[in-house]
Write an enzyme that holds these catalytic residues in place. Sequence first.
Site, short mmCIF file in Angstrom:
data_model
loop_
_atom_site.label_atom_id
_atom_site.label_comp_id
_atom_site.label_asym_id
_atom_site.label_seq_id
_atom_site.Cartn_x
_atom_site.Cartn_y
_atom_site.Cartn_z
CG ASN A 149 -1.68 1.23 1.47
OD1 ASN A 149 -1.84 2.03 0.55
ND2 ASN A 149 -2.17 1.41 2.69
CD1 TRP A 150 3.37 1.00 -2.95
CD2 TRP A 150 3.10 2.06 -4.91
NE1 TRP A 150 3.90 0.20 -3.93
CE2 TRP A 150 3.75 0.82 -5.14
CE3 TRP A 150 2.83 2.89 -6.00
CZ2 TRP A 150 4.14 0.41 -6.40
CZ3 TRP A 150 3.21 2.47 -7.27
CH2 TRP A 150 3.86 1.25 -7.47
CE LYS A 151 -0.03 3.33 4.80
NZ LYS A 151 0.10 3.46 6.24
CG HIS B 222 -5.64 1.95 5.40
ND1 HIS B 222 -5.20 2.92 6.27
CD2 HIS B 222 -4.61 1.07 5.25
CE1 HIS B 222 -3.95 2.63 6.63
NE2 HIS B 222 -3.58 1.52 6.02
N GLY C 17 2.79 2.53 10.75
CA GLY C 17 3.73 3.63 10.52
C GLY C 17 4.44 4.08 11.78
CD GLU D 157 -3.19 -2.33 7.60
OE1 GLU D 157 -2.09 -2.52 7.09
OE2 GLU D 157 -3.90 -1.34 7.36
N GLY E 139 3.02 -1.03 4.26
CA GLY E 139 3.04 0.38 3.92
C GLY E 139 4.47 0.83 3.62
N GLY E 140 5.11 1.44 4.59
CA GLY E 140 6.44 2.03 4.42
C GLY E 140 7.44 1.13 3.68
CB SER F 142 5.64 -1.46 11.91
OG SER F 142 5.22 -0.13 12.13
CD GLU G 67 -2.82 5.60 6.79
OE1 GLU G 67 -2.87 5.63 5.55
OE2 GLU G 67 -1.86 5.11 7.43
#
Length: 252
Positions: A9-11, A97, A175, A169, A236-237, A215, A99
């Site tokens: 997930n590149w956000k 998600h 993150g 999640e 993610g990251g 993470s 967010e």
Amino acid sequence: MRKNIVAGNWKMNLTLPEAKDLVEGIKNQLSNNTDGGTEVILIPPFPFLTEIKNQVVDSAISVGAQNCSMYKSGAYTGEVAANMLASVNTDYALVGHSERREYFNEINQVLAEKVNRLLENNIKVIYCCGESLEERKEDKHFNVVETQVELGLFHLSADEVKNVVVAYEPVWAIGTGETASPEQAQEMHAHIRRVLAAYYGDDVAEEISILYGGSVKPANAQELFQQTDIDGGLIGGASLKAEDFVSIINAF
Ligand code: PGA
């Protein structure tokens, strides 16, 4: 048997040239070293979907969207409809998600509509759930996640829910560098599978992949993926670096 899946997930990161470089890097490193048993999904921002899909069309990599509208079409400026995603061959879409839930006030009932729009258009759903730190401290995490799963998914038939992947999640691990321990993650994944089994039966629950996110990195992927009910990761990251992402894929 259910699939192992690693999704990136590149956000809201990367420009198109950066995104294309990343995909090139992932493709190169995967072709050197893959047993093909794990489904890989890239989840770029909307404007890159077509281009990234074309870039992976000669590989086994799938492409997903980060969101979609609950509406079918019409005067909803800024929204992207599920049939638009289908028309550019999007394979999957994230729904709910944390967010989106937190910053854009997306509630379970809205998410249930998004799930419907996607499945109507033959796009598979990655339905995200997870508790906040406060909810965990108050020992409400099992209930919170159970409610998210029920309200977002339980209107689906057993045949429909087979097109859903669940991603657990915990919000406190996204993150933050803080990962749920493999035991904490396994405990929740087993709970989610029990909740699905109680409603849809064991056979259906056994077929649904449940991903862990929060993470995940090369150093912790293997011990997470070894857990019985963890069928992969939503990354993610670490999905923004080809080397890290591929090493997570190879952690199975
Ligand atoms: P993270 O994000 O890997 O950067 O924690 C995971 C996610 O939000 O999907």
